[in-house]
Design an enzyme around this catalytic site. Sequence first.
Site, PDB file in Angstrom:
ATOM      1  N   GLU A 273       0.826  -1.209   0.000  1.00  0.00           N
ATOM      2  CA  GLU A 273       0.000   0.000   0.000  1.00  0.00           C
ATOM      3  C   GLU A 273       0.860   1.257   0.000  1.00  0.00           C
ATOM      4  OE1 GLU A 273      -2.146  -0.474   3.673  1.00  0.00           O
ATOM      5  OE2 GLU A 273      -3.427  -2.041   2.902  1.00  0.00           O
ATOM      6  N   GLY A 275       2.023   4.973  -0.591  1.00  0.00           N
ATOM      7  CA  GLY A 275       1.387   6.261  -0.843  1.00  0.00           C
ATOM      8  C   GLY A 275       2.456   7.258  -1.231  1.00  0.00           C
ATOM      9  N   ARG A 312       2.577  19.939   5.975  1.00  0.00           N
ATOM     10  CA  ARG A 312       3.574  18.996   6.505  1.00  0.00           C
ATOM     11  C   ARG A 312       4.681  19.641   7.333  1.00  0.00           C
ATOM     12  NH1 ARG A 312       6.518  15.972   4.048  1.00  0.00           N
ATOM     13  NH2 ARG A 312       6.162  14.009   5.111  1.00  0.00           N
ATOM     14  N   TYR A 316       4.522  18.029  10.931  1.00  0.00           N
ATOM     15  CA  TYR A 316       5.519  16.982  11.207  1.00  0.00           C
ATOM     16  C   TYR A 316       6.939  17.524  11.238  1.00  0.00           C
ATOM     17  CZ  TYR A 316       1.804  14.084   9.059  1.00  0.00           C
ATOM     18  OH  TYR A 316       0.624  13.484   8.703  1.00  0.00           O
ATOM     19  N   CYS A 355      -2.247  33.714   9.755  1.00  0.00           N
ATOM     20  CA  CYS A 355      -2.066  34.258  11.109  1.00  0.00           C
ATOM     21  C   CYS A 355      -1.815  33.151  12.114  1.00  0.00           C
ATOM     22  CB  CYS A 355      -3.305  35.051  11.502  1.00  0.00           C
ATOM     23  SG  CYS A 355      -3.682  36.325  10.315  1.00  0.00           S
TER      24      CYS A 355
HETATM   25  C1  PLP Z   1      -1.490   6.062   5.169  1.00  0.00           C
HETATM   26  C2  PLP Z   1      -1.531   4.632   4.898  1.00  0.00           C
HETATM   27  C3  PLP Z   1      -0.760   4.084   3.854  1.00  0.00           C
HETATM   28  C4  PLP Z   1       0.189   4.898   3.005  1.00  0.00           C
HETATM   29  O1  PLP Z   1       1.253   5.392   3.737  1.00  0.00           O
HETATM   30  P1  PLP Z   1       2.481   6.090   2.978  1.00  0.00           P
HETATM   31  O2  PLP Z   1       3.371   6.507   4.100  1.00  0.00           O
HETATM   32  O3  PLP Z   1       1.957   7.241   2.231  1.00  0.00           O
HETATM   33  O4  PLP Z   1       3.092   5.074   2.093  1.00  0.00           O
HETATM   34  C5  PLP Z   1      -0.892   2.737   3.599  1.00  0.00           C
HETATM   35  N1  PLP Z   1      -1.726   1.949   4.338  1.00  0.00           N
HETATM   36  C6  PLP Z   1      -2.464   2.447   5.360  1.00  0.00           C
HETATM   37  C7  PLP Z   1      -3.353   1.528   6.120  1.00  0.00           C
HETATM   38  C8  PLP Z   1      -2.389   3.786   5.678  1.00  0.00           C
HETATM   39  O5  PLP Z   1      -3.098   4.265   6.698  1.00  0.00           O
END
Ligand code: PLP
Length: 427
Positions: A273, A275, A312, A316, A355
């Site tokens: 997964e 992102g 961000r 973070y 602000c």
């Molecule tokens: C946010 C998330 C991702 C993606 O995370 P990245 O750091 O963007 O790769 C994948 N799986 C789950 C369950 C998430 O909550």
Amino acid sequence: MDYFKYNKGELFAEDVNVEKIAQMVGTPVYVYSKATILDHFEKVKRAFSGLDTTVCYSIKACGNINILKILAGAGSGFDIVSGGELYRAQQAGADMKKTVFAGVGKTDEEIIAALKAPIGYFNIESEAELENLIALAKQTGKKTKAALRVNPDVDPKTHKHITTGTKEAKFGVDIERAGKVFEQFGKNEYVNLCAIHIHLGSGGKTIDPYCEAIKKILPLIDTLRSKGFKIEALDLGGGYAADYQTDTVPTAAHYAQGIVPLLKDKNLKLILEPGKSIMANAGLLLTKVLYLKQGGSKKFVIVDAGMNDLIRPSLYEAFHFIWPAKVEEKFSFLKRTDKLDIKGLEFVDVVGPICEATDFFAKDRAIPPVQRGDLISIFTAGAYGFTMASNYNARPLPAEVLVDGKNFKVIRKRQSYEEMVAPEKPY
Ligand SMILES: *Cc1c(COP(=O)(O)O)cnc(C)c1O
């Protein structure tokens, strides 16, 4: 690797001079590179081709439907965390069977919509959620598959707000409890609990936490199988590092070198997964210098993007490389780093117009001298950039542009004031 580069001192996204985009679309504007998105996706696919792998791009990183369409077209599935993301995936024409649904607080409406889609797996975060899923599956007559999210209790040593795989996190169940969940729910006729999901959170800079997590999970899978539970897939989640600073993190090939041998011949399908590792450096945020200001010994560069556009750094303390879109030849390179030792740079704070004291993009950062009206690029902003944007300070959401070779198109138009207040009508 990405397709942003300087040519004779001018910044290009693929073959498009970004100044042209700013002129036509205005600023602030997110600019994405299609070639970069596809390059990143294909590299993951190729690196893990030794296993039966489904890449489920995580929509929350950047959910523009035009981008989802590109990824779906390349064979990507999707990781969703809400009914809204399910809807986005459907609008993009995604193969719903390749969709996985995570999140600790799925509502009944969201679950029913996902059952009807129907999606591939529900990633289950608690016994209570699983019980509810079983009840809703029975009620709607829609059978489904589920993966149990297990907490391997490894700490990728990242920022405290984005660590999710330790015991104290609110996500998933720990390894000991996982066995009990299978005993109780593992042979249900409506919900086939047949996979394990782990997601460590984001930001680790080595492959070690993934290998450690797999080594902790494989014995659990063996035990479950020996008790007659069919475990067909392991979902490794996301969180793979992105190149916020050039060449500082493992590539997809590096991850695969560590992960694939551990899962070879285990008769497990693999789900990933990713992102930000797909989207982060496939996008940048273009913004214009409004004012220069001296405050004590500090020099501020005030730009027309704010923390409402890209949160961000405030949220973070994230690093984003910042460089003007037009520079002298000697600054005409693109190596994203905070360790620059070149004559002629100025140390500045790059801040937004909002602000709030936390409205900044960089502090004490060395950049080439800029003037009012100059365009500045905030790099590696493709992930958790637009998706976290808000209307704070009544600032309309920025535009998004997709570059493809020498062409570009607006894939989300800048919000107007009228659109911003429309849901409040009648007033
Ligand atoms: C946010 C998330 C991702 C993606 O995370 P990245 O750091 O963007 O790769 C994948 N799986 C789950 C369950 C998430 O909550």
